[in-house]
Write a protein that holds these residues in place. Structure first.
Motif, PDB file in Angstrom:
ATOM      1  N   THR A 157       0.053  -1.818   0.216  1.00 46.03           N
ATOM      2  CA  THR A 157       0.282  -0.034   0.147  1.00 46.03           C
ATOM      3  C   THR A 157       1.367   1.075   0.093  1.00 46.03           C
ATOM      4  O   THR A 157       0.228   2.197   0.259  1.00 46.03           O
ATOM      5  CB  THR A 157      -1.227  -0.260   1.399  1.00 46.03           C
ATOM      6  N   TYR A 159       2.276   3.138  -2.447  1.00 44.61           N
ATOM      7  CA  TYR A 159       1.894   3.837  -3.034  1.00 44.61           C
ATOM      8  C   TYR A 159       0.374   3.842  -3.811  1.00 44.61           C
ATOM      9  O   TYR A 159      -0.487   3.335  -3.276  1.00 44.61           O
ATOM     10  CB  TYR A 159       2.752   3.848  -4.543  1.00 44.61           C
ATOM     11  N   THR A 160      -0.146   5.484  -3.915  1.00 47.94           N
ATOM     12  CA  THR A 160      -1.395   5.681  -3.955  1.00 47.94           C
ATOM     13  C   THR A 160      -2.500   5.923  -4.936  1.00 47.94           C
ATOM     14  O   THR A 160      -1.656   7.398  -5.839  1.00 47.94           O
ATOM     15  CB  THR A 160      -2.221   6.864  -2.897  1.00 47.94           C
ATOM     16  N   PHE A 248      -4.498   1.514  -3.680  1.00 48.03           N
ATOM     17  CA  PHE A 248      -3.148   0.966  -3.389  1.00 48.03           C
ATOM     18  C   PHE A 248      -2.384  -0.312  -3.656  1.00 48.03           C
ATOM     19  O   PHE A 248      -2.700  -0.752  -4.260  1.00 48.03           O
ATOM     20  CB  PHE A 248      -3.228   1.264  -1.658  1.00 48.03           C
ATOM     21  N   THR A 283       2.066   6.940  -0.178  1.00 45.63           N
ATOM     22  CA  THR A 283       1.063   6.890   1.018  1.00 45.63           C
ATOM     23  C   THR A 283       1.190   8.106   1.729  1.00 45.63           C
ATOM     24  O   THR A 283       0.569   8.696   2.348  1.00 45.63           O
ATOM     25  CB  THR A 283       0.854   4.975   0.792  1.00 45.63           C
ATOM     26  N   VAL A 288      -3.661   9.810   2.625  1.00 45.04           N
ATOM     27  CA  VAL A 288      -4.605  10.070   1.183  1.00 45.04           C
ATOM     28  C   VAL A 288      -5.729  10.510   2.120  1.00 45.04           C
ATOM     29  O   VAL A 288      -6.574  10.437   3.508  1.00 45.04           O
ATOM     30  CB  VAL A 288      -4.815   8.465   1.174  1.00 45.04           C
TER      31      VAL A 288
END
Length: 375
Positions: A157, A159-160, A248, A283, A288
């Motif tokens: 998770t 990176y978003t 994610f 993230t 977020v």
């Protein structure tokens, strides 16, 4: 008869229309539709002669003479956005839409993936929060922490991809939506009624914000996309709150590539576009911003705009109460609503500074006015 969605077989449902105009269903639809609106003039009118009005609605459905009434439109501020809201008369339209949804809602919900939220019973904002940040539950008399996806899989998770659909409700194509309903319903009379409501806004595109049916149609329109994301693209961490979407992943290049695939799917299959302000970012560095909160790795905050409005509202109520004036019911509801929001984030200081000073006044109001009415 079965059709397919996301490569999976899906049952088509028939013999539903008679259930919609069944008098018992219409009575329950009226009961649902009037909740919290008992003081409305048109609700009082129907209440005073319920049998007459419901019989009239029933006849229009049996004879297929029902027509959606003319909309009243007005602008409503939603944060920084301004939305055009469409309002229909209580009779016959709101009762009719409740009657429809009482019959088809379970079928639509069964078609949604578990990653879809908004306007679905038991799947609101706080269910999103629980999945992302985790929550406590009682086991054998003890509070046990159930970790969310950040704690379970920080690597997966890290990176978003965050985006929403450009002018979503005004962009929904009538023909595509009607075709989607035909994939799950084979009742021609029901499809006639759904078509009538969908086409009640001219131009063949756009469904009205404010319609009860529109909430579900809006969710349903993207359900094939949800299945494609999960079953074809094999995305593990996907959250959709109506047209606000967060994904994610462990690799930002893969998220960029996925975004291009998503743009192509939405354009070709649904005639939709992603807003230009889409983002791919780390993230846990930025956090977020989603469903009114800001999620970080090990803590969660209120969204900045929500926090600002909260402080302003609580200070206004505090000033009023400390000057000796009585708070009103709307203000009492606001306090409880914000307490609900604060429960799901790290908010000790906010509660201490803004809720605690006015809580005695809220308790007093409850004892004097709310509890007495309930009792």
């Amino acid at each position: 008869m079965h059709t397919t969605i996301g490569g999976k077989s899906m049952k088509r449902y028939g013999n539903l229309y008679t259930k919609i105009y069944d008098m018992e269903n219409l009575k329950l639809a009226h009961k649902n539709a009037r909740k919290g609106k008992g003081w409305y003039k048109e609700v009082k009118l129907v209440n005073a002669n319920e049998e007459y009005y419901l019989k009239k609605l029933q006849e229009s459905l049996v004879n297929k003479t029902y027509q959606t009434s003319e909309y009243e439109t007005f602008l409503k501020k939603d944060g920084e956005k301004e939305r055009e809201i469409y309002k229909l008369p209580y009779f016959p339209d709101r009762i009719c839409q409740w009657a429809i949804m009482r019959v088809i809602e379970p079928i639509l919900i069964n078609n949604f993936t578990k990653d879809t939220y908004s306007a679905i019973p038991g799947r609101g904002i706080h269910q999103v929060v629980k999945r992302i940040r985790g929550y406590y539950k009682e086991v054998d008399g003890k509070q046990v922490y159930v970790p969310g996806i950040f704690m379970k899989d920080p690597y997966g998770t890290q990176y978003t991809l965050k985006f929403d659909i450009k002018k979503y409700y005004p962009s929904i194509d009538h023909d595509i939506l009607k075709a989607k309903y035909r994939r799950i319903f084979k009742d021609d009379d029901l499809l006639w009624l759904l078509d009538e409501i969908i086409d009640s806004t001219p131009g063949g595109v756009g469904i009205p914000i404010g319609n009860y049916l529109s909430q579900y149609s809006g969710n349903f329109y993207l359900s094939s996309f949800d299945h494609w994301i999960k079953e074809v693209k094999k995305v593990k961490y996907y959250f959709r709150y109506m047209d606000d979407i967060v994904i994610f992943g462990s690799n930002k290049e893969e998220l960029h590539k996925l975004r291009l695939d998503i743009e192509e799917y939405l354009r070709d299959e649904l005639k939709l576009k992603i807003k230009e302000n889409w983002q791919v970012f780390p993230t846990f560095i930025r956090g977020v911003d989603f469903v009114g909160y800001r999620f970080f790795f090990d803590y969660t905050l209120l969204r900045k705009s929500t926090c600002k409005n909260f402080k302003k509202k609580m200070n206004k109520i505090k000033k009023k109460c400390f000057s000796g004036e009585q708070m009103n019911y709307s203000e009492w509801c606001s306090i409880n609503s914000y307490k609900g929001w604060l429960m799901w984030c790290d908010s000790y200081r906010l509660s201490k500074k803004y809720i605690e000073p006015i809580q005695p006044f809220a308790d007093e109001y409850y004892e004097k006015y709310v509890k007495r009415k309930v009792d």
